[in-house]
Design an enzyme around this catalytic site. Sequence first.
Site, PDB file in Angstrom:
ATOM      1  N   ASP A   1      12.061  19.593   9.759  1.00  0.00           N
ATOM      2  CA  ASP A   1      11.484  18.449  10.455  1.00  0.00           C
ATOM      3  C   ASP A   1      12.544  17.960  11.450  1.00  0.00           C
ATOM      4  OD1 ASP A   1       9.869  16.428  11.364  1.00  0.00           O
ATOM      5  OD2 ASP A   1       9.291  15.711   9.389  1.00  0.00           O
TER       6      ASP A   1
HETATM    7  C1  NOJ Z   1       8.759  14.010  12.538  1.00  0.00           C
HETATM    8  C2  NOJ Z   1       7.526  14.049  11.695  1.00  0.00           C
HETATM    9  O1  NOJ Z   1       7.861  13.861  10.336  1.00  0.00           O
HETATM   10  C3  NOJ Z   1       6.723  15.341  11.815  1.00  0.00           C
HETATM   11  O2  NOJ Z   1       5.523  15.178  11.133  1.00  0.00           O
HETATM   12  C4  NOJ Z   1       6.535  15.701  13.244  1.00  0.00           C
HETATM   13  O3  NOJ Z   1       5.752  16.863  13.351  1.00  0.00           O
HETATM   14  C5  NOJ Z   1       7.884  15.876  13.895  1.00  0.00           C
HETATM   15  N1  NOJ Z   1       8.609  14.614  13.831  1.00  0.00           N
HETATM   16  C6  NOJ Z   1       7.804  16.349  15.339  1.00  0.00           C
HETATM   17  O4  NOJ Z   1       7.407  15.336  16.160  1.00  0.00           O
END
Ligand code: NOJ
Length: 740
Positions: free
Chosen positions: A272
């Site tokens: 993530d």
């Molecule tokens: C953080 C989030 O937890 C995730 O769900 C998302 O896809 C990513 N950022 C990318 O933006």
Amino acid sequence: MATAILIVSCQQQQTGQDSEIENKVEDLLSKMTLSEKIGQMNQLSSSGNADDFKEMLKKGMVGSFLNEVNPVTINKMQKVVMEESRLKIPLLFSRDVIHGYKTIFPIPLGQAASWNPDIIEKGARVAAQEASEAGIRWTFAPMIDITRDPRWGRIAESLGEDPVLTSVLGAAMVKGFQGKSLNDTNSLAACVKHFCGYGATEGGRDYNTTIIPEQTLREVYLPSFKASIDAGAATLMVSFNEINGVPSSGNDFLLRQVLRKEWNFDGMVVSDWGSVEEMINHGFCADRKEAAMKAINAGVEMEMVTSTYVEHVENLIKEGKIKESTIDEAVRNILRLKFRLGLFDKPYVAVNSKSSLYSDEHLASAKEAAIQSLVLLKNENNTLPIKSTVKSVAIIGPLADAPYDQMGTWTLDGEQEHTITPLVAIKEEFGKQVKVNYAKGLEYSRDLSTKGFTAAISAARQSDVILMFAGEESILSGEARCRADITFPGKQRELIAELKKTGKPLVLVIMAGRPLAITEESKIADAIVYAWHPGTMGGPAIADVLFGKVPPSGKLPVTFPQMTGQIPVYYSQKNSGRPAKEPLMLLNDIPVSAKQFTLGCSSYYLDAGYKPLYPFGYGLSYTTFVYSDLKLSKNQMKKEDQMEISCKITNTGNVEATEIVQLYIRDLVGSLTRPVKELKDFKRVAIKPGETVKITFTLNTNQLKFWNAKMEQVVEPGQFKVWIAPNSSEGLEGSFEVTE
Ligand code: NOJ
């Protein structure tokens, strides 16, 4: 709902590896330098200026970008790698296309209230078509975290609290994004997230610690991932949280043992945003180098936005802390994905080709999804639908005409100019039938000023019915948007109470990214429609339902607590040794100076009892359905066996409507205790007025299996209860036995 059939047909989409692709992957891999391999594992967020990355791209130092949606910039970046880099490995462009790209569908939690995999698949297909026009070929969805805490803002993005419902709907979303073949230029690779247990975050505060026993992990949090992977999901994202002390970005048990060994996943794993480096904050790694080492060894193959891999992998290999074969495996998975997406053959996006953005077809799908997401929670005296005798309606509230907020969280690309609000839709579609008296009352959901109350109350007085649009702005749910008090924000509760005093029928339409605690309002409102954040076409959908053009059919994908302090409250809880004993003595029933054991000793809250406000699976329509005649084809099953369970359902009202029929079981005694109810299947069925239909479910003993203390999935002989039910707290009850 034919759960088994859906999963089997999706599986056929992508079984086995394509040997041609595998050969190409190996051939390319054999030509790559270590630095080019590390480059493929690097994902950056675009600055919007292709020139910023030119030198890196020439050297093959980037494998993927997120957050670039200008097709001209995308093509410009792609041209650099395709023409000026040594190996010409195309870039993969990604985006959070969560519930629509331009045409915004209801938030996922709202879509889940449809209990309709077809509508969810269609929504994801529309999103894929629109996003791929910009050059996006990878979306970070579906989010299939099981969520049982409405304080957690990310509940909005989820498909609710139940593993079976989330599995079916998540798999449908994967299918919709990925289309018939990943190779089609309008397909997006899906990314199931967040692996794993993110929804179990302590206290509903985002990114917080989770403590999940392996048995619960396997039973509650893993099945939706398994189902989506069986449906062909191309990629997976790890979660921010730690489980039992191990952050997911360094969790080799999850990524190597479960995902690769047990499930044979051959797709790609991405971190993530910054989650590799965040293992330092977790206190799991001393520095960025150790973070890179732990993440790679655990199986995180692409690093999102931080650059610990770029900085440290070469040295880590030299020092023997990472094997080059581990890097090869990661890059193999990345290249395989790019080949599957057909990027080597078609790296560029067609600019200025015919656009499908906001097409009539897409808007119609968004409207249908919004209609099916609406849940009628209360309808005293048949207040809804609005009758032809009603000559005027007061439209009040901060969400009656809030085009931006109605799109909900994760609308990076949706444009509010395209949103149709309830105010606009009601005026347009029913303006001839009723006079509309509009007064906002409050400017926005958190507004603390009561200066709009007078106008709102006067509009209410002049009208036959009040339509109050309450709830939360979109910014109050989603990532990092948690609330410790889930009642209506601002002065909405006061406004609702004032409106009630006018004596006019009061209809509450609630737009929110989470279940709100609406106990008091549920007492005073005559009717309540829960609309979540319904997206671009939310207004027309709500108007049609309020005025009876279509009946509501949605059912709750998540339990509604009476108050925040009752959380966690979910339908599949365990019984405890002292389940609540009726009649309960509540706070105000207790005599002063009561002796210690006056209340008995059972499991409930003095101020909230033990029942939720609305149970999982609950939802009304403009008709009534009567369930009767439960039949089981046998009352004993062997360990590998199946049976049919049927009942009759009669539409006793005057309108045709769809009922979502649910099958629950309870395993009465287990070597580990079992939940008081577990959803096993469901069906949507349209029933005409006066018609009786027979509903039959097939229950297979595989569906009765659970993970025992030895982490074996078993069905244990013994007594079971079974219900065919309109929701998780009612229904026709039967019983059967499983024998050796
Ligand atoms: C953080 C989030 O937890 C995730 O769900 C998302 O896809 C990513 N950022 C990318 O933006």
